[in-house]
Design an enzyme around this catalytic site. Structure first.
Site, mmCIF file in Angstrom:
data_model
loop_
_atom_site.group_PDB
_atom_site.id
_atom_site.type_symbol
_atom_site.label_atom_id
_atom_site.label_comp_id
_atom_site.label_asym_id
_atom_site.label_seq_id
_atom_site.Cartn_x
_atom_site.Cartn_y
_atom_site.Cartn_z
ATOM 1 N N LYS A 85 29.663 41.914 -52.732
ATOM 2 C CA LYS A 85 28.838 42.948 -53.370
ATOM 3 C C LYS A 85 29.677 43.668 -54.423
ATOM 4 C CE LYS A 85 26.059 46.892 -51.644
ATOM 5 N NZ LYS A 85 25.640 47.559 -50.376
ATOM 6 N N SER A 158 20.960 47.787 -49.652
ATOM 7 C CA SER A 158 21.415 47.705 -51.017
ATOM 8 C C SER A 158 22.204 46.430 -51.329
ATOM 9 C CB SER A 158 22.300 48.909 -51.346
ATOM 10 O OG SER A 158 23.425 48.946 -50.494
ATOM 11 N N SER A 182 21.981 48.534 -45.111
ATOM 12 C CA SER A 182 22.107 47.772 -46.363
ATOM 13 C C SER A 182 22.667 46.365 -46.216
ATOM 14 C CB SER A 182 22.976 48.540 -47.361
ATOM 15 O OG SER A 182 22.277 49.659 -47.846
#
Lengths: 477, 71
Positions: A85, A158, A182
């Site tokens: 990420k 996320s 997330s």
């Protein structure tokens, strides 16, 4: 729902290709080429990556190949393409946090998890798209990630790009972060496995913070065993993270088994609803399967979301605002409308409310711990819904929507607050072919139990064998 | 609309502006007005937090490896 089709190299589980590499039947160069070819085929349609590192990845692959041919095999991740990420610091490579604020940010040091993946020989193929600063909204500079199971559906967030990439066969694992759900929510929406480890199990050092109290870093993979292999590489004490725990890292893979005789699985009434009927049906069937595998199902009472989620949101809102205050003062227009609004709301929370939430956190930990002396794990839906339409999704809203946010993290948020480990695994599909996630929660530092029980369930079902429905369309383009 | 409890002020645009200014954030009147409904939701969530035991201390730096729950 598509039939099992995992025949392409890019779609195989991490441990399958790791075995081929260890046996010198497969070159890391060929494997990385396959992963990058898949990336090229599905991007930019999926929008799962903000940075692609093709050149350095191929150089790393050639180096891994040379090491292995010299007999210097480092272990299961050696030569395996992965992504992270875009909130994990990468030395010399932009780390944007999915934001305009950090669009030019190039760190001079790797995050601890990035360094550990590198030491294990993993090959970093790119950095994944994400919601802005992991704070529940898409920044328009980056745009939403599409779900490989249905391109008009959300991946949640996320760690949105991580979920889509792993599901679509772009790399064999990705690192996400989880402060309200997330890692687990994108895992559930994308039909993959996502672990939010115990708070302290994996170093937070070098990850762009959302909430120091509740941020967790963890792996996202296609199978449970793959996840265990990734956690083994990144877990353990880190002097650079003051909240890092000193509990030794066990052999997660050795703990995997397929017999659940004697295993006690808890069901907590506060975590059964509200969930849409198709999600509830899949979870009930998964519980029945666990029982068929030998587990004993018991009723327990975990502290309910109605107590935990407001405290979590109080902590996140206050801490995120404090972290962002310098930028909020000087460049508020660089945030998306919803994130800016969430940050501004954090200015309004009294210190007494923040400390009250920290005391609630302590009290809920004390209430939750005894539950795990009566059961090994508690199971529940990961999300109240399967993947929602991109249009109208919370992440696309221009408003902070605290109550909508609370509803979305109803089943996941409580375990970010109390820090207990939680794993999301695929447990079926809705009638329209969208994946459903089953969440398993254990006592602190009991990730091995989560993996053992989830692996047994995974072996008895074939959910992880299915390829995303929209993948065929993407590859045919 | 969240009702104010004893001793609590109703959330108004002016209150939003003054509290933000304490942190060095100058909000326009329009922006403060727009934040009121969201602030009511946000603070309404916080008001749902129940009473806690007097002995419960903040868990500000959490070390779960030091609780009875760790192996």
């Amino acid at each position: 729902v598509s039939e099992p089709l995992r025949t392409n190299l890019a779609d195989l589980p991490l441990l399958d290709v790791a075995a081929k590499i260890a046996a010198k039947e497969l070159s890391p160069v060929d494997l990385t080429t396959a992963a990058l070819d898949r990336l090229a085929a599905v991007e930019p349609e999926l929008n799962a990556f903000v940075t692609v590192l093709a050149e350095t990845a191929m150089a790393q692959a050639r180096a891994a190949e040379a090491d292995i041919l010299r007999g210097e095999y480092r272990g299961l991740l050696h030569g395996i393409p992965v992504s992270v990420k875009d909130l994990f610091n990468t030395r010399g490579v932009r780390t944007s946090g999915g934001s305009r604020v950090l669009a030019e940010n190039v760190p001079d040091e790797d995050a601890t998890v990035v360094a550990r993946l590198s030491e294990a020989g993993a090959i970093l193929i790119g950095k994944n798209n994400m919601l802005e600063f992991a704070y529940a909204a898409v920044h328009p500079d980056y745009g939403p990630t599409k779900n490989p199971w249905a391109l008009d559906r959300s991946t949640s967030g996320s760690s949105s790009g991580s979920g889509a990439a792993v599901a679509a066969g772009v790399g064999f694992g990705s690192m996400g972060s989880d402060t309200g759900g997330s890692i687990r929510l994108p895992a559930a929406f994308c039909g993959i496995v996502g672990l939010k480890p115990t708070y302290g199990r994996v170093s937070r050092n070098g990850g762009v913070a959302l909430s120091w109290s509740c941020d967790h870093m963890g792996p996202m993979t296609r199978t449970v065993a793959d996840n265990a292999a990734m956690l083994a590489a990144i877990a353990g004490a880190d002097p650079k993270d003051s909240t890092s725990g000193s509990v030794p890292v066990p052999d997660y893979l050795a703990a995997l088994h397929t017999d659940l005789t004697g295993v006690r699985v808890g069901i907590s009434s506060a975590y059964r609803t509200p969930a849409e009927p198709a999600v509830q049906a899949a979870v009930e069937e998964a519980i029945a399967e666990l029982e068929r595998l030998g587990a004993t199902i018991l009723d327990v009472e975990l502290p309910p979301p109605s107590e935990a989620v407001p405290a979590l949101i109080g902590l996140i809102t206050s801490e995120a605002t404090e972290f962002h205050l310098p930028w909020l003062r000087t460049r508020p227009e660089d945030y998306s409308p919803a994130v800016r609004e969430r940050l501004e709301l954090g200015l309004l929370i009294p210190a007494t409310d923040y400390l009250h939430a920290q005391r609630v956190r302590r009290q809920l930990i004390d209430r939750a711990l005894p539950v795990f002396s009566t059961v090994d794990v508690v199971v529940m839906p990961t999300s109240p819904t399967a993947a929602t339409p991109l249009e109208g999704d919370l992440s696309a809203s221009d408003e902070a929507d605290p109550e909508l946010l609370a509803a979305a993290i109803n089943f996941t948020g409580p375990f970010d607050l109390i820090g207990f480990p939680a794993l999301s695994i695929p447990c079926g599909f809705t009638p329209s072919g969208l994946p459903v996630g089953l969440q398993l929660v254990a006592a602190p530092y009991e990730e091995a139990k989560l993996y053992a029980i989830a692996h047994a369930y995974e072996q008895a079902t074939n959910w992880v064998d299915r390829l995303p429905t929209a993948l065929g369309d993407l590859l045919g383009k | 609309m969240t009702e104010s409890g004893p001793g609590e002020q109703a959330i108004t645009p002016e209150l939003v502006r003054r509290l933000s200014a304490l942190s060095g954030i100058e909000l326009s009147a329009e922006r403060a007005e727009a934040l009121v409904a969201q602030a009511e939701q946000q603070l309404g969530l916080m008001r749902t937090l129940g009473a806690i035991e007097a002995t419960a201390e903040p868990a500000a730096e959490l070390r779960l490896d030091r609780t009875g729950g760790a192996r």
